[in-house]
Structure formats: C-alpha cells, structure tokens
Design a protein around this motif. Structure first.
Motif, PDB file in Angstrom:
ATOM      1  N   LEU A 148       0.832  -1.203   0.000  1.00 30.83           N
ATOM      2  CA  LEU A 148       0.000   0.000   0.000  1.00 30.83           C
ATOM      3  C   LEU A 148       0.869   1.256   0.000  1.00 30.83           C
ATOM      4  N   VAL A 149       1.986   1.231   0.734  1.00 30.74           N
ATOM      5  CA  VAL A 149       2.916   2.360   0.725  1.00 30.74           C
ATOM      6  C   VAL A 149       3.438   2.599  -0.683  1.00 30.74           C
ATOM      7  N   SER A 150       3.820   1.511  -1.371  1.00 29.84           N
ATOM      8  CA  SER A 150       4.324   1.626  -2.737  1.00 29.84           C
ATOM      9  C   SER A 150       3.263   2.228  -3.656  1.00 29.84           C
ATOM     10  N   PHE A 151       2.023   1.770  -3.525  1.00 28.64           N
ATOM     11  CA  PHE A 151       0.949   2.270  -4.388  1.00 28.64           C
ATOM     12  C   PHE A 151       0.732   3.766  -4.167  1.00 28.64           C
ATOM     13  N   TYR A 152       0.667   4.191  -2.901  1.00 29.90           N
ATOM     14  CA  TYR A 152       0.385   5.610  -2.640  1.00 29.90           C
ATOM     15  C   TYR A 152       1.593   6.505  -2.934  1.00 29.90           C
TER      16      TYR A 152
END
Length: 251
Positions: free
Chosen positions: A73-77
């Motif tokens: 999720l960190v990578s996506f955001y």
C-alpha cells in the motif's frame, strides 16, 4: 478516477519500470490492492484516508503478513503522489507492524535423505531430487524444460524462470546424475520436466496423461512434496521451498 482504474495504471507502470517481473508478484500486489479497493468502495484514491488503510490492514492478523501488505500500500500511494493523484501517503501515516521472527521447519540431513529415498516413479524423483540436490524454487522447477539440461554437468536456471531474472548454472552433484540422465533421455527441448497432467479416462479418473508442453501447477507440486514427505515419515508441514532450504543447509 475509480480506485481499480488507478490499480491498473500502477501495475502497468511497475512492469515498465522493471519492479514487477513475474505473474506471482503481480497477483500478490493486485490481491492486496483489490482488497483495499473493496474497503474504500472503489472511490477515487484522492478521497482515501488513513483510517481506510487501517481498515484494510486489519484484514491480516499476523504482524508479518500485515507488514508485507502495508509495504504494498505504501508503494501504491507513493506512486499516486508521483502521478499527482494525491498530495500525501495515507499508508505511511500508519504505524509499521513489529515483525516476528519466523520459525520455519528445517529438515535434517537424515530427513532430506529419507525424502530422496521415498520418492517413487519418474515424476516424484524428478521433483524431489531437483528441489533438494539443485536447490530450485517452486516456479523455477515448474518452468524447467529439456533445454535447461543440454549443457553436460549443469542445470541452467535461465532468466525467464529465475527469481528476479537472475540466471545461474547449478552443478549436477553425484546424487543428481541419474535423474538428469533420465531427463536428457526422455524430455524434449521444449517439453516441461514437470508437465501438467490430466485424467485420460473420465469419469473414472484412474489414469493420467502428461501434457508435455504445459507446466505443472504450483498446487500439484506442493501436493507431490507433501505426499513424499508423509511417506518418508516427516510429520511437519513440508512444501517445495522447504527442500530448497535442505539444499542450502546440507549440500
């Protein structure tokens, strides 16, 4: 923009940048992001907040699993910020889980030898010997074809099946020589060493045939390994990567 549209764009960019190099990696990221999209009702990523991320992370109770999915999720955001889809990263506003030390079962040398001896039939011997004596990964052994055994004395792990595209040559140790010789004699250049199988006599389903140009499924390989482990008298849960660990520890 709907959330699932953003997921598709993210996956495409990650592939182009060389950050997602396998179907398994893509499935892993999509699984996490699809769960998040469901939790936020597929609304625009601009309108997602920290509490939405926390709601998704609560799907996973184990801190190691939660940490892995938080990283996705960190990578996506981070990507969403770079693409000007939002101004901050709500996943980074959540606390990082404290990971626990993994306690994986490691087979002893005697148990590894026991599995080699318990393997019966051509398919089982190919799978168990290549996993223990060559240290292949699940996806690598399922991608093996006759062409990977054409250099005498070595097993080629080509970049198209190797993890991260890092090819290598694995020397054939003495214990593996008979199995490799059998593969060289019976598997064609573009035929799979562990092909998929289908029943040839439905509805009785007692005889199977090899689909030589179609790779075995991961599930079929796991079941094969578990079957041989049970026959060898090993009570622990054994999967293909367990045998790679045996290669690292004993060979």
């Amino acid at each position: 923009m709907k959330f699932r549209e953003a997921i598709d764009l993210y996956i495409v960019d990650m592939k182009v940048q060389g950050r997602l190099t396998s179907e398994a990696s893509e499935r892993g990221y999509r699984s996490t992001l699809d769960a998040h999209a469901e939790d936020v009702a597929n609304r625009d990523p601009r309108n997602v907040g920290r509490e939405d991320v926390k709601r998704t992370l609560r799907r996973w109770q184990h801190p190691n699993t939660q940490g892995t999915n938080r990283s996705k999720l960190v990578s996506f955001y981070d990507w969403a910020m770079e693409e000007d889809l939002r101004k901050d990263n709500p996943a980074r506003q959540t606390q990082r889980p404290r990971r626990r030390a993994a306690h994986e079962y490691r087979p002893t040398e005697a148990e590894a030898v026991g599995m080699l001896m318990a393997a019966t039939g051509v398919r089982e011997r190919r799978a168990i010997f290549l996993l223990i004596c060559a240290g292949l990964r699940n996806a690598e052994i399922r991608g093996m074809k006759g062409q990977h055994f054409e250099r005498p004395g070595f097993v080629e792990v080509s970049e198209d099946i190797a993890k991260g595209g890092r090819s290598r040559w694995v020397p054939v140790i003495d214990d593996l020589v008979p199995v490799v010789a059998e593969i060289v004699a019976h598997v064609g250049h573009d035929e799979y060493v562990l092909p998929a199988q289908r029943f040839r006599n439905p509805p009785f389903n007692t005889e199977q045939q090899d689909l030589r140009r179609r790779a075995s499924s991961s599930q079929a390989l796991r079941q094969l390994v578990m079957r041989v482990a049970a026959r060898a008298g090993i009570a622990a849960h054994v999967h293909p990567h367990t045998l790679r660990d045996a290669f690292a520890a004993h060979i």
